[in-house]
Structures are given as structure tokens and as C-alpha cells.
Scaffold this motif. Structure first.
Motif, PDB file in Angstrom:
ATOM      1  N   VAL A 224      46.455  51.421  43.055  1.00  0.00           N
ATOM      2  CA  VAL A 224      46.954  50.409  43.757  1.00  0.00           C
ATOM      3  C   VAL A 224      46.393  50.055  44.953  1.00  0.00           C
ATOM      4  O   VAL A 224      46.332  48.857  45.259  1.00  0.00           O
ATOM      5  N   ASP A 225      46.456  50.926  45.746  1.00  0.00           N
ATOM      6  CA  ASP A 225      45.783  50.594  47.089  1.00  0.00           C
ATOM      7  C   ASP A 225      44.393  50.084  47.320  1.00  0.00           C
ATOM      8  O   ASP A 225      44.039  49.335  48.237  1.00  0.00           O
TER       9      ASP A 225
ATOM     10  N   LEU B 245      42.761  48.513  44.835  1.00  0.00           N
ATOM     11  CA  LEU B 245      43.034  47.110  44.480  1.00  0.00           C
ATOM     12  C   LEU B 245      43.468  46.189  45.517  1.00  0.00           C
ATOM     13  O   LEU B 245      42.919  45.228  45.622  1.00  0.00           O
ATOM     14  N   GLU B 246      44.267  46.366  46.201  1.00  0.00           N
ATOM     15  CA  GLU B 246      44.758  45.872  47.319  1.00  0.00           C
ATOM     16  C   GLU B 246      43.490  45.630  48.400  1.00  0.00           C
ATOM     17  O   GLU B 246      43.316  44.207  48.899  1.00  0.00           O
TER      18      GLU B 246
ATOM     19  N   ARG C 107      41.160  41.233  40.780  1.00  0.00           N
ATOM     20  CA  ARG C 107      40.994  39.828  41.550  1.00  0.00           C
ATOM     21  C   ARG C 107      39.822  40.147  42.682  1.00  0.00           C
ATOM     22  O   ARG C 107      40.354  40.076  43.887  1.00  0.00           O
TER      23      ARG C 107
ATOM     24  N   ARG D  24      36.874  37.599  39.648  1.00  0.00           N
ATOM     25  CA  ARG D  24      37.420  38.445  38.443  1.00  0.00           C
ATOM     26  C   ARG D  24      37.000  39.478  37.798  1.00  0.00           C
ATOM     27  O   ARG D  24      35.641  38.983  37.225  1.00  0.00           O
TER      28      ARG D  24
ATOM     29  N   PRO E  37      46.380  51.524  35.882  1.00  0.00           N
ATOM     30  CA  PRO E  37      46.686  50.519  36.775  1.00  0.00           C
ATOM     31  C   PRO E  37      47.990  50.724  37.638  1.00  0.00           C
ATOM     32  O   PRO E  37      48.396  50.039  38.797  1.00  0.00           O
TER      33      PRO E  37
ATOM     34  N   ALA F 242      41.898  47.142  33.033  1.00  0.00           N
ATOM     35  CA  ALA F 242      42.671  46.696  34.303  1.00  0.00           C
ATOM     36  C   ALA F 242      41.999  45.461  34.818  1.00  0.00           C
ATOM     37  O   ALA F 242      40.669  45.496  34.769  1.00  0.00           O
ATOM     38  N   VAL F 243      42.644  44.423  35.192  1.00  0.00           N
ATOM     39  CA  VAL F 243      41.925  43.207  35.816  1.00  0.00           C
ATOM     40  C   VAL F 243      42.058  43.366  37.273  1.00  0.00           C
ATOM     41  O   VAL F 243      43.038  43.538  37.706  1.00  0.00           O
TER      42      VAL F 243
ATOM     43  N   GLU G 228      41.211  43.241  46.737  1.00  0.00           N
ATOM     44  CA  GLU G 228      41.379  41.682  46.731  1.00  0.00           C
ATOM     45  C   GLU G 228      41.316  41.059  48.082  1.00  0.00           C
ATOM     46  O   GLU G 228      41.257  40.064  48.387  1.00  0.00           O
ATOM     47  N   ARG G 229      41.673  41.984  49.325  1.00  0.00           N
ATOM     48  CA  ARG G 229      41.718  41.401  50.688  1.00  0.00           C
ATOM     49  C   ARG G 229      40.346  41.033  51.000  1.00  0.00           C
ATOM     50  O   ARG G 229      39.950  40.092  51.540  1.00  0.00           O
TER      51      ARG G 229
ATOM     52  N   VAL H 178      36.987  42.833  34.956  1.00  0.00           N
ATOM     53  CA  VAL H 178      37.677  43.803  34.096  1.00  0.00           C
ATOM     54  C   VAL H 178      36.981  45.206  34.198  1.00  0.00           C
ATOM     55  O   VAL H 178      35.896  45.319  34.157  1.00  0.00           O
TER      56      VAL H 178
END
Lengths: 156, 425
Positions: B367-368, B370-371, B195, B330, B361, B192-193, B374-375, B332
Motif C-alpha cells: 500500500v505504501d 502504491l502511494e 494509478r 493506469r 492489495p 491490482a489496479v 501515485e505521488r 493493472v
């Protein structure tokens, strides 16, 4: 030929349900023992002894759809839109009495200012049902199944 | 940057936002942290026979982990000593010699230069086939702890066991859970990458406070799916539902902090199963360890452990995560599954199902997360306020383990960060 047209029509209807975000109606296309499987390796032989991007039965799909509908699914605060094309539809050899149909797809996904592309092959195992077919298994082989992925929230 | 300027970035639980956003600080981290610490490379089961290799990176340098003729595992720079081409591009494989695809220089399994076409053309030059710089140089240090292979670019520093310290306990527990006392990589890998800066990920590993907020949707989705009349029992659903344990449970979970930034956290998920195969597993483990010791090993339920800065394990569900920073914003993450040798198929299938549920992923849990990461990354791009807080639990007695509601493990990571970046380590 009529058979192939009927299969194509079914795949197009399924694709439209997903693009229109009618996830519950899509789940209603599944048989009671259905699985939705997106392998994480090319030619992955089995879903039990190897990781998969998705390997879900109706219960896990109900959970996934409930999250997609949840107002606090933070990663969906900016909504996702998709548009998919299904083509190159070919009937495969029947398997244990089920109809096997292979096709190719491309899905463009848009979220906010970000756009990306999913591509690969669908293999549907279908059983005849009133008004068409029901899905016993949907296998999705992404061309980048073993690649680097960002979050995947859509049903492929 | 002076050591004083670096120390000023991370004082008393307040962390300067530039620590997550400044490319110059990131470059310094790669040289001072990742190029000095012991970095996880791979598992020895990935290279069982001489010539077997696996490629990855250590401190942004591509490397090849390869089994030498004498059975030792070497970690070599993946770079030809001639014109610098990367020699191996496959993720894994087996080779008698490693051959550069550009001019055909070949290298032995210990990285030594084997043969050079037109070698007499170097007569009268500085070329020296015995100079390791003309080969694929070995990393300064390589060590194998119970199958887990680490390497360091630094010739000096603590040995691997000293470096791991009490964090060894989680690796020991993972190995001891195997009826044959050994693990092997099996069942593939997620890549998985993300941000986000690499540290934002590490700072979430024992965070019991985020779960009911970040994962509210997936927790409630698991409850509504379980309540359906057609619902089937599901290990994966239980794994998602367990994030809803609540602050009281999280507050009772011990988080232990160790030197060098390492830490571990007690488990909050049920790790046993009502299944004849699980009973057979316990029986075979008891046959090797004795009933009492086997019960101790299984009761030692750890959710995860962090080996700062590159490696995290889930001992009870046999999986590991490798943290590979790409650039300041970024990262990985690779997730690998391990199979316990001698265990019935059910156990590995639970490992796979756990990985799918939380590490894919496409996981509705991940997924939440990762959100949120990123925020944080995007928020820190703004210049005010200048710092972020990791102060929760500051009043806790340092002699007593923290809980999953405390941010002490983050402060512990920054104590190590400071040592690496500003001097002492």
C-alpha cells in the motif's frame, strides 16, 4: 431471540470499534488463536493453499495495527474515515462448540476526496467470553473478492 | 514524433516527464513496444487439455490462449470475424468450439472459422471462409519457454530465447527448484489496479533505496509486533521485516542488466526454512539433480527478474507478475503463484504467504509502494521541472554488475525503450 439480539449487539459493538479506529480494543476481542481472513476468490475453501487479501493471526494484526498508528505510513498521510452498517444477522449451525453468526455489511470509506464502497458477508466464529463473546475467526467475503482492487488499508 | 524527438526524451538518465503523462506517447508505446516485443500471455499449466482456454490481452488486444487438438498452444484474437464481437468473456474454461454469442459463428481451436449460419447468403460476396480475417486470427508468433507462454504481434524480430537472453536464467532457476522439474499455476491470483504509468512500476523493481523510506512504517511495525510478549514466529512478518535490510545490504546486492531492457537482482530474504518438510524438499531436489547441483540451484537466490516490458518473476518464492498497461496513468498488475511439482505442501504455503504479505492489495508493504507511485504520477502532471532523474550510479563500471542502490537498470530499460520507440528494435 435473546440470543440473536446478543449476537447483533456484539457485531454492532465490533463495527463501532473499527469505525472509531479503536484497533487495539478490536484486537482485544480476538481469541489467542484467532484469524482474520478475507479470501481472494468466491467460496475459497482454504487460506493456506490459495492467496487471500488478508489472512492474519494476532501477531500479523499487531503488525498491521502498528502500521496504522505509525506517523510515517505514507499512504495514511491523508487520513481514512469509515462508516459501516452490519445487518441481516443470522445464527448459523454451531461449529466445534463455537457460535457461528452470518451477516451482511456495507462500508463506505472516505480518504481525501475519494470515496468507495465495500460490501459482502461476514462469518464470525465466536466463543462465549465474560461480557459477551470473543472472536475465533472473522471471515469477510467481499462481493468483489476476485476483482480489481486498489490499496486496501482498513480492517474490513 | 521523429526518431530524434523521441530520443531527446530520454537522454543520459534524464527522462522527460511527458514519457509518463502524454497519452500520445503511451499510444506509441503500445504499438512500438508492446505490439513488437514478446509479451507474457500465461503458463501452459493453465490450459492442460485440448480445448482449455485462458483469456488476457497482448498490447491492449484481447486474446485467447487455447490448447489445440495437436497439443500446441495457440494465441488468438478474441474477436469474431463477422461483426467483431468479443467471443470469449470467461477468464478460463474449456470448449470444443468457440462460439460467438451474437450470430453463432463458430471457431476451431486454431482460430479457423468452423461454421456460419445461412452460409449460402454469402454467395456472390467477398466472403472467404479460408481467409483468417473471418476467423479468430492467430497472433503472429507464439513460443513456450519451459512452460511460460509468450506471444508477439510482430511477424519478425528475435526468437523468444534470443529475446530473453540471460534473463532466461531466472526462469530456469524457478523451474529447476521444482523436485519434478515442472511448475504449475496454483493458488489463485491478485489483480491490482494502480494509478500510475506502467514504467513507474518497472522502475521500482530493483530499487533498494526506496525501501527504508517508503516502507519505514511497515518495517518498524514488524519489529514492534515481533517484540510483543505474545508474538508467534511468522514467515510473513519476516518477509515484511526484511525490507529493513538497510543501504549497506542493498549496496551489496548485484543487479544485472541485459539486452532488450531485462534485468535481475539478487535476493535479500532468507529462502530456506527450519522445517522437516523443507529438509524433505531439499532431499527430493537432490535426488533428481544430485546434491551439488541442488545446492547450487537453492543458493542461486534471486529476489526478482524483469522481462521487459510485461513480465517479472520472483524465482525463490515461485510467483510472477504480469504488467498490463490500461492508459497512460493506469496499470493493472496481476500476481500469480506457481506450485513446484513434487514439493511438500509447506513450499507452496510459503509461496502463498509471501504473496499475501507483499502482493495483496491489502499488504502493508504494497500500500505504501502504491502511494509512492501515485505521488510520482501526480507530481509529473506539473510542467516543471521538465524531466526526472535516473542518474544514480552513473559512474559505475558498465562491465561490473550494478547494485540495488544504482539506477542503471532504469537506464537499461530506457535503452530498450529508445530502440523500440525510435527505430533499432
Amino acid at each position: 431471540m435473546n440470543d440473536l439480539r446478543a449476537l447483533e449487539a456484539f457485531l454492532h459493538r465490533e463495527a463501532a470499534l473499527l469505525d472509531d479506529q479503536r484497533f487495539e480494543d478490536w484486537r482485544d476481542l480476538l481469541t489467542g488463536d484467532a484469524t482474520y481472513w478475507v479470501p481472494a476468490a468466491p467460496d475459497q475453501p482454504d487460506p493456506l493453499d490459495h492467496v487471500s487479501l488478508f489472512y492474519e493471526d494476532r501477531t500479523l494484526l499487531a503488525m498491521r495495527i502498528a502500521r496504522l498508528r505509525h506517523p510515517q505510513a505514507h499512504a495514511l498521510a491523508v487520513p481514512i474515515r469509515t462508516s459501516r452498517i452490519v445487518g441481516n444477522v443470522m445464527a448459523g449451525a454451531p461449529l466445534d462448540g463455537d457460535v457461528v453468526v452470518r451477516s451482511r455489511f456495507q462500508i463506505v470509506e472516505r480518504q481525501g476526496d475519494r470515496q468507495r464502497l465495500f460490501a459482502g458477508a461476514y462469518t464470525h466464529r465466536l466463543v462465549p467470553a465474560p461480557g459477551g463473546f470473543a472472536i475465533r475467526q472473522k471471515r469477510v467475503d467481499l462481493i468483489d473478492c476476485d476483482g480489481l482492487h486498489e490499496a486496501i488499508q482498513i480492517i474490513l | 514524433m521523429t526518431p530524434e524527438a523521441i530520443r531527446a526524451l530520454v537522454g543520459a538518465g534524464r527522462i522527460d516527464r511527458r514519457v509518463y503523462t502524454d497519452p500520445a506517447i503511451f499510444a506509441l508505446e503500445i504499438e512500438r513496444i508492446f505490439a513488437r516485443a514478446w509479451i507474457y500471455v500465461g503458463h501452459d499449466s493453465q490450459v492442460p487439455r485440448p480445448g482449455d482456454f485462458f483469456t488476457t490481452s497482448v498490447a491492449a488486444r484481447p486474446v485467447v490462449m487455447i490448447r489445440d487438438d495437436d497439443g500446441a498452444i495457440r494465441v488468438l484474437r478474441n474477436r469474431c470475424g463477422h461483426r467483431g464481437a468479443m467471443v470469449v468473456t470467461q477468464r478460463s474454461g474449456s470448449a470444443r468450439l468457440l462460439r460467438c454469442p451474437y450470430h453463432g459463428w463458430t471457431f476451431r481451436r486454431d482460430g479457423a472459422l468452423d461454421a456460419v449460419p445461412l452460409a449460402d447468403g454469402y454467395d456472390g460476396s467477398g466472403f472467404d471462409r479460408c481467409n483468417p480475417a473471418y476467423g479468430m486470427p492467430k497472433l503472429a508468433r507464439v513460443a513456450n519457454y519451459r512452460g511460460f507462454v509468450f506471444a508477439s504481434l510482430a511477424a519478425d524480430g528475435p526468437d523468444l530465447e534470443t529475446f530473453l537472453g540471460p534473463a532466461r536464467g531466472s526462469l530456469d532457476n524457478m523451474v529447476e527448484r521444482a523436485p519434478d522439474g515442472a511448475l504449475e499455476i496454483a493458488g489463485g491470483c491478485f489483480r491490482a489496479v494502480q494509478r500510475n504509468n506502467w514504467k513507474i512500476y518497472l522502475e521500482n523493481l530493483h530499487d533498494g533505496v526506496h525501501a527504508p523510506v517508503v516502507h519505514q512504517a511497515s518495517i518498524e511495525a514488524s519489529r514492534s509486533a515481533a517484540a510483543r510478549p505474545d508474538a508467534r514466529p511468522s514467515f510473513a512478518l519476516d518477509v515484511v521485516a526484511a525490507n529493513g535490510a538497510g543501504y549497506r545490504t542493498m549496496g551489496q546486492l548485484q543487479v544485472n542488466c541485459y539486452p532488450h531492457g531485462h534485468s535481475d537482482m539478487r535476493g535479500f530474504r532468507r529462502t530456506d526454512a527450519d522445517d522437516p518438510q523443507f529438509a524433505a524438499y531439499v532431499a527430493s531436489l537432490s535426488a533428481r539433480l544430485g546434491r551439488e547441483r541442488a545446492a547450487e540451484v537453492l543458493a542461486d537466490n534471486r529476489h526478482n527478474a524483469m522481462v521487459y516490458p510485461s513480465f517479472s518473476v520472483h524465482p525463490a518464492f515461485q510467483q510472477l507478475r504480469v504488467i498490463i498497461p490500461q492508459c497512460v496513468e493506469r496499470t493493472v498488475i496481476e500476481v500469480w503463484c506457481l506450485r513446484m511439482k513434487g514439493a511438500p505442501p509447506l513450499l507452496h504455503r510459503r509461496t502463498i504467504a509471501f504473496a499475501n504479505a507483499v502482493h495483496s492489495p491489502a499488504s502493508i508493504v504494497k500500500v505504501d509502494d502504491l502511494e509512492a507511485y501515485e505521488r510520482v504520477q501526480n507530481g509529473l502532471a506539473h510542467d516543471a521541472p521538465a524531466w526526472v532523474s535516473a542518474e544514480r550510479g552513473a559512474a559505475g563500471d558498465p562491465a561490473v554488475a550494478a547494485s540495488a542502490l544504482d539506477e542503471r537498470f532504469i537506464r537499461n530499460q530506457y535503452a530498450a525503450w529508445n530502440d523500440y520507440m525510435a527505430g533499432a528494435a
